[in-house]
Design a protein around this motif. Sequence first.
Motif, PDB file in Angstrom:
ATOM      1  N   MET A   1       0.860  -1.369   0.223  1.00 57.26           N
ATOM      2  CA  MET A   1      -0.161   0.148   0.038  1.00 57.26           C
ATOM      3  C   MET A   1       1.049   1.180   0.523  1.00 57.26           C
ATOM      4  O   MET A   1       2.388   1.103   0.707  1.00 57.26           O
ATOM      5  N   GLN A   2       0.017   2.100  -0.579  1.00 58.57           N
ATOM      6  CA  GLN A   2       0.814   3.886  -0.513  1.00 58.57           C
ATOM      7  C   GLN A   2       1.632   4.607   0.726  1.00 58.57           C
ATOM      8  O   GLN A   2       0.257   3.907   1.895  1.00 58.57           O
ATOM      9  N   LYS A   3       2.357   4.956   1.406  1.00 57.42           N
ATOM     10  CA  LYS A   3       2.997   5.260   2.733  1.00 57.42           C
ATOM     11  C   LYS A   3       1.717   6.911   2.664  1.00 57.42           C
ATOM     12  O   LYS A   3       1.871   7.488   2.269  1.00 57.42           O
ATOM     13  N   HIS A   4       1.331   7.218   3.725  1.00 61.16           N
ATOM     14  CA  HIS A   4       0.744   8.301   3.858  1.00 61.16           C
ATOM     15  C   HIS A   4       0.939   9.184   5.151  1.00 61.16           C
ATOM     16  O   HIS A   4       1.875   8.490   5.883  1.00 61.16           O
ATOM     17  N   SER A   5       1.291   9.816   5.483  1.00 66.38           N
ATOM     18  CA  SER A   5       2.107  11.023   6.081  1.00 66.38           C
ATOM     19  C   SER A   5       1.361  11.164   7.483  1.00 66.38           C
ATOM     20  O   SER A   5       2.169  11.412   8.364  1.00 66.38           O
ATOM     21  N   HIS A   6       0.325  11.176   6.710  1.00 58.45           N
ATOM     22  CA  HIS A   6      -0.780  11.530   8.236  1.00 58.45           C
ATOM     23  C   HIS A   6      -1.622   9.893   8.222  1.00 58.45           C
ATOM     24  O   HIS A   6      -2.537   9.906   7.100  1.00 58.45           O
ATOM     25  N   LEU A   7      -2.641  10.189   9.410  1.00 54.78           N
ATOM     26  CA  LEU A   7      -2.816   9.198   9.642  1.00 54.78           C
ATOM     27  C   LEU A   7      -3.814   9.109  10.860  1.00 54.78           C
ATOM     28  O   LEU A   7      -3.536  10.071  11.776  1.00 54.78           O
ATOM     29  N   LEU A   8      -5.389   9.463  11.015  1.00 53.21           N
ATOM     30  CA  LEU A   8      -5.887   9.387  11.838  1.00 53.21           C
ATOM     31  C   LEU A   8      -6.094   8.302  12.343  1.00 53.21           C
ATOM     32  O   LEU A   8      -6.843   6.792  11.523  1.00 53.21           O
ATOM     33  N   LEU A   9      -6.206   7.957  13.491  1.00 59.48           N
ATOM     34  CA  LEU A   9      -6.674   6.523  13.799  1.00 59.48           C
ATOM     35  C   LEU A   9      -7.663   6.301  14.689  1.00 59.48           C
ATOM     36  O   LEU A   9      -8.129   7.192  15.188  1.00 59.48           O
ATOM     37  N   ASP A  10      -8.881   5.159  14.502  1.00 56.04           N
ATOM     38  CA  ASP A  10      -9.475   4.790  15.496  1.00 56.04           C
ATOM     39  C   ASP A  10      -8.906   4.467  16.509  1.00 56.04           C
ATOM     40  O   ASP A  10      -8.120   3.806  16.283  1.00 56.04           O
ATOM     41  N   ILE A  11     -10.073   4.420  17.745  1.00 58.90           N
ATOM     42  CA  ILE A  11      -9.294   3.796  19.221  1.00 58.90           C
ATOM     43  C   ILE A  11      -9.752   2.199  18.641  1.00 58.90           C
ATOM     44  O   ILE A  11      -9.065   0.922  18.744  1.00 58.90           O
ATOM     45  N   GLU A  12     -10.714   2.169  19.770  1.00 60.77           N
ATOM     46  CA  GLU A  12     -11.106   0.718  19.914  1.00 60.77           C
ATOM     47  C   GLU A  12     -11.557  -0.255  18.661  1.00 60.77           C
ATOM     48  O   GLU A  12     -12.368   0.205  17.413  1.00 60.77           O
ATOM     49  N   GLY A  13     -11.430  -1.180  18.642  1.00 61.93           N
ATOM     50  CA  GLY A  13     -11.268  -1.651  17.011  1.00 61.93           C
ATOM     51  C   GLY A  13     -10.400  -1.654  16.494  1.00 61.93           C
ATOM     52  O   GLY A  13     -10.126  -3.043  15.539  1.00 61.93           O
ATOM     53  N   THR A  14      -9.513  -0.688  16.357  1.00 65.09           N
ATOM     54  CA  THR A  14      -8.351  -0.264  15.558  1.00 65.09           C
ATOM     55  C   THR A  14      -6.741  -0.448  16.508  1.00 65.09           C
ATOM     56  O   THR A  14      -6.317  -1.486  15.683  1.00 65.09           O
ATOM     57  N   ILE A  15      -6.455   0.643  17.429  1.00 64.76           N
ATOM     58  CA  ILE A  15      -5.657   0.315  18.321  1.00 64.76           C
ATOM     59  C   ILE A  15      -6.327  -0.453  19.317  1.00 64.76           C
ATOM     60  O   ILE A  15      -4.826  -1.433  19.534  1.00 64.76           O
ATOM     61  N   VAL A  16      -6.613  -0.568  20.264  1.00 68.64           N
ATOM     62  CA  VAL A  16      -7.238  -1.449  21.250  1.00 68.64           C
ATOM     63  C   VAL A  16      -8.140  -2.535  20.359  1.00 68.64           C
ATOM     64  O   VAL A  16      -8.980  -2.436  20.026  1.00 68.64           O
ATOM     65  N   LEU A  17      -8.393  -3.829  21.977  1.00 69.79           N
ATOM     66  CA  LEU A  17      -9.145  -4.818  21.107  1.00 69.79           C
ATOM     67  C   LEU A  17     -10.515  -4.684  21.869  1.00 69.79           C
ATOM     68  O   LEU A  17     -11.523  -5.237  21.620  1.00 69.79           O
ATOM     69  N   ASP A  18     -10.230  -4.238  22.902  1.00 67.31           N
ATOM     70  CA  ASP A  18     -11.984  -3.884  23.411  1.00 67.31           C
ATOM     71  C   ASP A  18     -12.258  -2.738  24.164  1.00 67.31           C
ATOM     72  O   ASP A  18     -11.138  -2.627  24.827  1.00 67.31           O
ATOM     73  N   LYS A  19     -12.731  -3.088  25.397  1.00 64.52           N
ATOM     74  CA  LYS A  19     -13.035  -2.154  26.333  1.00 64.52           C
ATOM     75  C   LYS A  19     -12.463  -2.347  27.703  1.00 64.52           C
ATOM     76  O   LYS A  19     -12.399  -1.075  28.283  1.00 64.52           O
ATOM     77  N   ARG A  20     -11.749  -3.314  27.874  1.00 62.37           N
ATOM     78  CA  ARG A  20     -10.476  -2.914  28.776  1.00 62.37           C
ATOM     79  C   ARG A  20      -8.799  -2.445  28.446  1.00 62.37           C
ATOM     80  O   ARG A  20      -8.384  -2.562  28.923  1.00 62.37           O
TER      81      ARG A  20
ATOM     82  N   THR B   1      -1.079  -2.323  12.500  1.00 62.57           N
ATOM     83  CA  THR B   1       0.648  -3.086  12.403  1.00 62.57           C
ATOM     84  C   THR B   1       1.123  -3.230  10.814  1.00 62.57           C
ATOM     85  O   THR B   1       2.106  -3.135  10.515  1.00 62.57           O
ATOM     86  N   ASP B   2       0.224  -3.503   9.951  1.00 62.30           N
ATOM     87  CA  ASP B   2       0.193  -3.804   8.632  1.00 62.30           C
ATOM     88  C   ASP B   2       0.348  -2.826   7.443  1.00 62.30           C
ATOM     89  O   ASP B   2       1.330  -2.208   6.716  1.00 62.30           O
ATOM     90  N   ILE B   3       0.541  -1.282   8.613  1.00 61.89           N
ATOM     91  CA  ILE B   3       0.294  -0.062   7.119  1.00 61.89           C
ATOM     92  C   ILE B   3       1.543   0.875   7.833  1.00 61.89           C
ATOM     93  O   ILE B   3       2.379   0.140   9.054  1.00 61.89           O
ATOM     94  N   PRO B   4       2.272   0.513   7.001  1.00 62.93           N
ATOM     95  CA  PRO B   4       4.223   0.997   6.763  1.00 62.93           C
ATOM     96  C   PRO B   4       3.708   2.846   7.140  1.00 62.93           C
ATOM     97  O   PRO B   4       2.531   3.518   6.945  1.00 62.93           O
ATOM     98  N   GLY B   5       5.257   2.301   8.279  1.00 62.33           N
ATOM     99  CA  GLY B   5       4.778   3.529   8.860  1.00 62.33           C
ATOM    100  C   GLY B   5       6.631   4.325   8.303  1.00 62.33           C
ATOM    101  O   GLY B   5       6.795   4.234   7.381  1.00 62.33           O
TER     102      GLY B   5
END
Length: 265
Positions: free
Chosen positions: A1-20, A261-265
């Motif tokens: 995938m193309q590399k992006h210079s700016h990322l907007l990241l959702d939290i729940e379900g995206t960088i964390v798995l659950d409400k814990r 984590t599969d998104i290239p940094g």
Amino acid sequence: MQKHSHLLLDIEGTIVLDKRYTPVPGSVRWFNSLAKKGVKARLVTNNTTESPDHLYDILRKRGFKFARDDFFTCLTVALARMKRNPAKGGAKSCLVFGKQAVKKYLRQNGIKPMDSKNVDAVLIGHDPTVTYKKLNTAVGAIIENGAKLYTLHRNRRFVDENREIVMSSGPIAKALENACLVRASLCGKPDRRFYLSSIKGWDVERSEILMVSDDPFADLIGAKKIGMKTCWVLTGSQKDRNVVKKIAKKYHPDYILDSVTDIPG
Ligand SMILES: [Mg+2]
């Protein structure tokens, strides 16, 4: 995938798995390496169960390193909008569908939570104690008292602290809209104004910004509508790749990945 210079990241379900707030495996290291690689990242959440400050602290404790200004929640927007409510000269009281943390946050910021129809506003968040009686109090507030209806988001479902898929706030907002013939003011994703305020100060074309979420419907369609690129990750409540067939082609995610984590940094 193309590399992006700016990322907007959702939290729940995206960088964390659950409400814990269990981090997605590898996500803390991946996230913290972005800054070193010159990639700008901000977090955007429709969380309605914690106060913004508490949620920020939890994520920092889990190891995610980010500035308070790079973190946007629907609750902050809701508070600002309720205070601006022109018909009421700024709401002073509110019937809250939500947990204690939300009520406390409003109280601390000058809006009194009340279980009554004599309120200036009705705010919908995730409320596992919702009853028919409380819904009717909300109907009375809107119809008889002219309270304005706000919803923190329109999400349909999420994965709770017991890892169960449960109903979210969207269907509750929809029920009240239907009963009262009003349209709720949407405070979180995918509201256009919410997205625009969260990318403020980023001096790049919107097509250079990648919005990443586990929700290919609301979150990613909304992001696509304002010209961002989108990435659907399969670590949340939607895991069946076939659901994209339910989405109009022009709003399909640009990328579908197993993990953030599969998104290239
Ligand atoms: Mg999510």
